[in-house]
Design an enzyme around this catalytic site. Structure first.
Site, PDB file in Angstrom:
ATOM      1  N   ASP A 188       0.846  -1.198   0.000  1.00  0.00           N
ATOM      2  CA  ASP A 188       0.000   0.000   0.000  1.00  0.00           C
ATOM      3  C   ASP A 188       0.879   1.244   0.000  1.00  0.00           C
ATOM      4  O   ASP A 188       1.435   1.631   1.023  1.00  0.00           O
ATOM      5  CB  ASP A 188      -0.905  -0.003   1.241  1.00  0.00           C
ATOM      6  CG  ASP A 188      -1.867   1.173   1.228  1.00  0.00           C
ATOM      7  OD1 ASP A 188      -2.903   1.070   0.552  1.00  0.00           O
ATOM      8  OD2 ASP A 188      -1.562   2.210   1.869  1.00  0.00           O
ATOM      9  N   TYR A 190       3.700   9.583  -0.700  1.00  0.00           N
ATOM     10  CA  TYR A 190       4.696   8.938   0.164  1.00  0.00           C
ATOM     11  C   TYR A 190       6.105   9.036  -0.425  1.00  0.00           C
ATOM     12  O   TYR A 190       7.088   8.820   0.284  1.00  0.00           O
ATOM     13  CB  TYR A 190       4.375   7.451   0.405  1.00  0.00           C
ATOM     14  CG  TYR A 190       3.052   7.145   1.078  1.00  0.00           C
ATOM     15  CD1 TYR A 190       2.263   8.140   1.655  1.00  0.00           C
ATOM     16  CD2 TYR A 190       2.585   5.839   1.141  1.00  0.00           C
ATOM     17  CE1 TYR A 190       1.051   7.841   2.255  1.00  0.00           C
ATOM     18  CE2 TYR A 190       1.374   5.529   1.752  1.00  0.00           C
ATOM     19  CZ  TYR A 190       0.602   6.541   2.292  1.00  0.00           C
ATOM     20  OH  TYR A 190      -0.596   6.224   2.886  1.00  0.00           O
ATOM     21  N   LYS A 196      -2.259   5.870  -4.591  1.00  0.00           N
ATOM     22  CA  LYS A 196      -3.342   6.826  -4.308  1.00  0.00           C
ATOM     23  C   LYS A 196      -3.085   8.172  -4.985  1.00  0.00           C
ATOM     24  O   LYS A 196      -1.937   8.591  -5.141  1.00  0.00           O
ATOM     25  CB  LYS A 196      -3.458   7.055  -2.789  1.00  0.00           C
ATOM     26  CG  LYS A 196      -3.453   5.774  -1.976  1.00  0.00           C
ATOM     27  CD  LYS A 196      -3.694   6.021  -0.492  1.00  0.00           C
ATOM     28  CE  LYS A 196      -3.443   4.747   0.305  1.00  0.00           C
ATOM     29  NZ  LYS A 196      -2.040   4.530   0.701  1.00  0.00           N
ATOM     30  N   HIS A 242      -7.125   9.714  -2.354  1.00  0.00           N
ATOM     31  CA  HIS A 242      -6.505   9.669  -1.024  1.00  0.00           C
ATOM     32  C   HIS A 242      -7.356  10.371   0.046  1.00  0.00           C
ATOM     33  O   HIS A 242      -7.496   9.868   1.155  1.00  0.00           O
ATOM     34  CB  HIS A 242      -5.100  10.290  -1.113  1.00  0.00           C
ATOM     35  CG  HIS A 242      -4.133   9.791  -0.099  1.00  0.00           C
ATOM     36  ND1 HIS A 242      -2.793   9.676  -0.339  1.00  0.00           N
ATOM     37  CD2 HIS A 242      -4.317   9.377   1.183  1.00  0.00           C
ATOM     38  CE1 HIS A 242      -2.186   9.203   0.739  1.00  0.00           C
ATOM     39  NE2 HIS A 242      -3.086   9.021   1.680  1.00  0.00           N
TER      40      HIS A 242
HETATM   41  N1  LIG Z   1      -5.142   6.536   3.380  1.00  0.00           N
HETATM   42  C1  LIG Z   1      -4.573   7.288   4.305  1.00  0.00           C
HETATM   43  O1  LIG Z   1      -4.870   8.499   4.464  1.00  0.00           O
HETATM   44  C2  LIG Z   1      -3.562   6.663   5.204  1.00  0.00           C
HETATM   45  C3  LIG Z   1      -3.123   7.347   6.361  1.00  0.00           C
HETATM   46  C4  LIG Z   1      -2.204   6.729   7.190  1.00  0.00           C
HETATM   47  C5  LIG Z   1      -1.745   5.446   6.867  1.00  0.00           C
HETATM   48  N2  LIG Z   1      -2.160   4.811   5.723  1.00  0.00           N
HETATM   49  C6  LIG Z   1      -1.673   3.471   5.341  1.00  0.00           C
HETATM   50  O2  LIG Z   1      -1.743   2.592   6.456  1.00  0.00           O
HETATM   51  C7  LIG Z   1      -0.433   2.118   6.756  1.00  0.00           C
HETATM   52  C8  LIG Z   1      -0.265   1.874   8.239  1.00  0.00           C
HETATM   53  O3  LIG Z   1      -0.555   3.027   8.984  1.00  0.00           O
HETATM   54  P1  LIG Z   1       0.533   3.829   9.812  1.00  0.00           P
HETATM   55  O4  LIG Z   1       1.853   3.664   9.141  1.00  0.00           O
HETATM   56  O5  LIG Z   1       0.006   5.200  10.009  1.00  0.00           O
HETATM   57  O6  LIG Z   1       0.521   3.172  11.252  1.00  0.00           O
HETATM   58  P2  LIG Z   1       0.525   1.721  11.936  1.00  0.00           P
HETATM   59  O7  LIG Z   1       0.757   0.650  10.958  1.00  0.00           O
HETATM   60  O8  LIG Z   1      -0.651   1.676  12.828  1.00  0.00           O
HETATM   61  O9  LIG Z   1       1.786   1.845  12.893  1.00  0.00           O
HETATM   62  C9  LIG Z   1       3.080   2.017  12.408  1.00  0.00           C
HETATM   63  C10 LIG Z   1       3.989   2.294  13.607  1.00  0.00           C
HETATM   64  O10 LIG Z   1       3.942   1.184  14.508  1.00  0.00           O
HETATM   65  C11 LIG Z   1       5.257   0.653  14.661  1.00  0.00           C
HETATM   66  N3  LIG Z   1       5.100  -0.802  14.633  1.00  0.00           N
HETATM   67  C12 LIG Z   1       4.661  -1.568  13.615  1.00  0.00           C
HETATM   68  N4  LIG Z   1       4.629  -2.863  13.954  1.00  0.00           N
HETATM   69  C13 LIG Z   1       5.036  -2.923  15.233  1.00  0.00           C
HETATM   70  C14 LIG Z   1       5.226  -3.997  16.144  1.00  0.00           C
HETATM   71  N5  LIG Z   1       4.966  -5.260  15.791  1.00  0.00           N
HETATM   72  N6  LIG Z   1       5.674  -3.688  17.397  1.00  0.00           N
HETATM   73  C15 LIG Z   1       5.935  -2.420  17.751  1.00  0.00           C
HETATM   74  N7  LIG Z   1       5.769  -1.357  16.941  1.00  0.00           N
HETATM   75  C16 LIG Z   1       5.341  -1.611  15.680  1.00  0.00           C
HETATM   76  C17 LIG Z   1       6.073   1.173  13.503  1.00  0.00           C
HETATM   77  O11 LIG Z   1       7.402   1.410  13.878  1.00  0.00           O
HETATM   78  P3  LIG Z   1       8.641   0.789  13.063  1.00  0.00           P
HETATM   79  O12 LIG Z   1       8.460   1.100  11.612  1.00  0.00           O
HETATM   80  O13 LIG Z   1       9.819   1.473  13.667  1.00  0.00           O
HETATM   81  O14 LIG Z   1       8.578  -0.681  13.345  1.00  0.00           O
HETATM   82  C18 LIG Z   1       5.399   2.519  13.219  1.00  0.00           C
HETATM   83  O15 LIG Z   1       5.917   3.523  14.081  1.00  0.00           O
HETATM   84  C19 LIG Z   1       0.470   3.207   6.201  1.00  0.00           C
HETATM   85  O16 LIG Z   1       1.808   2.818   6.084  1.00  0.00           O
HETATM   86  C20 LIG Z   1      -0.220   3.522   4.903  1.00  0.00           C
HETATM   87  O17 LIG Z   1       0.073   2.522   3.933  1.00  0.00           O
HETATM   88  C21 LIG Z   1      -3.074   5.407   4.908  1.00  0.00           C
END
Ligand SMILES: NC(=O)c1ccc[n+]([C@@H]2O[C@H](COP(=O)([O-])OP(=O)(O)OC[C@H]3O[C@@H](n4cnc5c(N)ncnc54)[C@H](OP(=O)(O)O)[C@@H]3O)[C@@H](O)[C@H]2O)c1
Length: 280
Positions: free
Chosen positions: A50, A55, A80, A113
């Protein structure tokens, strides 16, 4: 590559496009690190990536994919359309730029997006998205950060429904009304920030559940998402955490454990407000 076949079950759109339920998120993965990160993600078994034009890592994602040894149809790729490109004049060239950056002739899913309602361009944009789908250059098209009023507006204009709505969902922001509305309308929900960006790791209501299954709190949270039946998109740059986040199919939360996670909802959105966000 010794990658296993993806363990993740599929969630299928009303148009018949199968989406691996556990995808890999690329938000805040720096462009110079993204190639290694995507190579690791594919190697540990993710088959759903994704990304987004904003990004800045589409090119690195495409490069990792190209050298992975995997066939194109083995990996589900989403990107997106960013807010500045909303509208007919912006959307088509932006889509071409994304395909060029990824080095692909089609994506599996292309999303608007954000609706950015103050700009007044998301209806016109959705019309263009349906044309992109008809061209075959996106197997499915959908939206992200669309609230009920934005989905209603598409219906009011007689437009086809999106295949997907990608929204912020995690135990403290469960969006039950919006998820139910999407289910009623045949729109697949994808949960972004599923781990609340790492904020729940030491949550006192979650650690006993993790201990009971001999797993980590992030695995409990991801298992909760999987049992809710939506697509989930965890992000991490750590290869070990990538593997752990994918390894959530070997245990099942009991109804009372699911209920304990359900109880954590406090409508605490981390990201921007879709009613007002215009990308600034
Ligand atoms: N459509 C939108 O507007 C939108 C907005 C936000 C996100 N997204 C999508 O959703 C994806 C995920 O969301 P997100 O990146 O905001 O947050 P998330 O996946 O909820 O959390 C990511 C964070 O959690 C940490 N983490 C991940 N796995 C872990 C584990 N097993 N133990 C401890 N910490 C862990 C990561 O750190 P490390 O990397 O240091 O491990 C990072 O800081 C994005 O990458 C993107 O593709 C879309």
């Amino acid at each position: 590559m010794n990658a296993p076949a993806h363990a993740s079950p599929a969630i299928t759109t009303t148009g018949g496009v199968a989406i691996p339920q556990i995808g890999f998120g690329l938000f805040k993965v720096a462009p110079d690190e993204a190639r290694r990160v995507v190579e690791d993600a594919l190697d540990v078994g993710y088959r759903h990536l994704d990304t987004a034009s904003v990004y800045g890592n589409e090119a690195a994602t495409g490069a990792a994919l190209a050298t992975s040894g995997l066939a194109r149809d083995e990996v589900f790729v989403t990107t997106k359309l960013w807010i500045r490109d909303l509208g007919r004049d912006g959307a088509l060239p932006a889509f071409d730029r994304s395909l060029d950056a990824l080095g692909l002739d089609h994506v599996d899913l292309y999303l608007v997006h954000w609706p950015a309602p103050p700009l007044g361009r998301y209806i016109e944009t959705w019309d263009v998205m349906t044309e992109i789908a008809e061209s075959g250059r996106a197997r499915a098209v959908g939206v992200s950060n669309f609230l009920p009023e934005h989905l209603d507006a598409l219906d009011d204009h007689g437009l086809p429904r999106p295949a997907v709505n990608q929204i912020e969902v995690h135990p403290e922001n469960q969006e039950r009304h919006l998820r139910a509305l999407c289910a009623d309308r045949g729109i697949v929900v994808q949960a972004y920030s599923p781990l609340a960006r790492g904020a729940l790791v030491e949550h006192p209501a979650l650690t006993p559940i993790a201990d009971a299954h001999d797993v980590t709190v992030p695995q409990v949270v991801l298992r909760w998402h999987v049992q809710q039946g939506h697509v989930v998109l965890p992000k991490t740059v750590s290869r070990d955490r990538m593997a752990a986040n994918l390894d959530v199919l070997g245990f099942t939360l009991t109804p009372s454990e699911m209920a304990a996670v359900d109880d954590l909802d406090r409508a605490a959105r981390i990201g921007a407000d879709p009613r007002t966000f215009t990308g600034a």
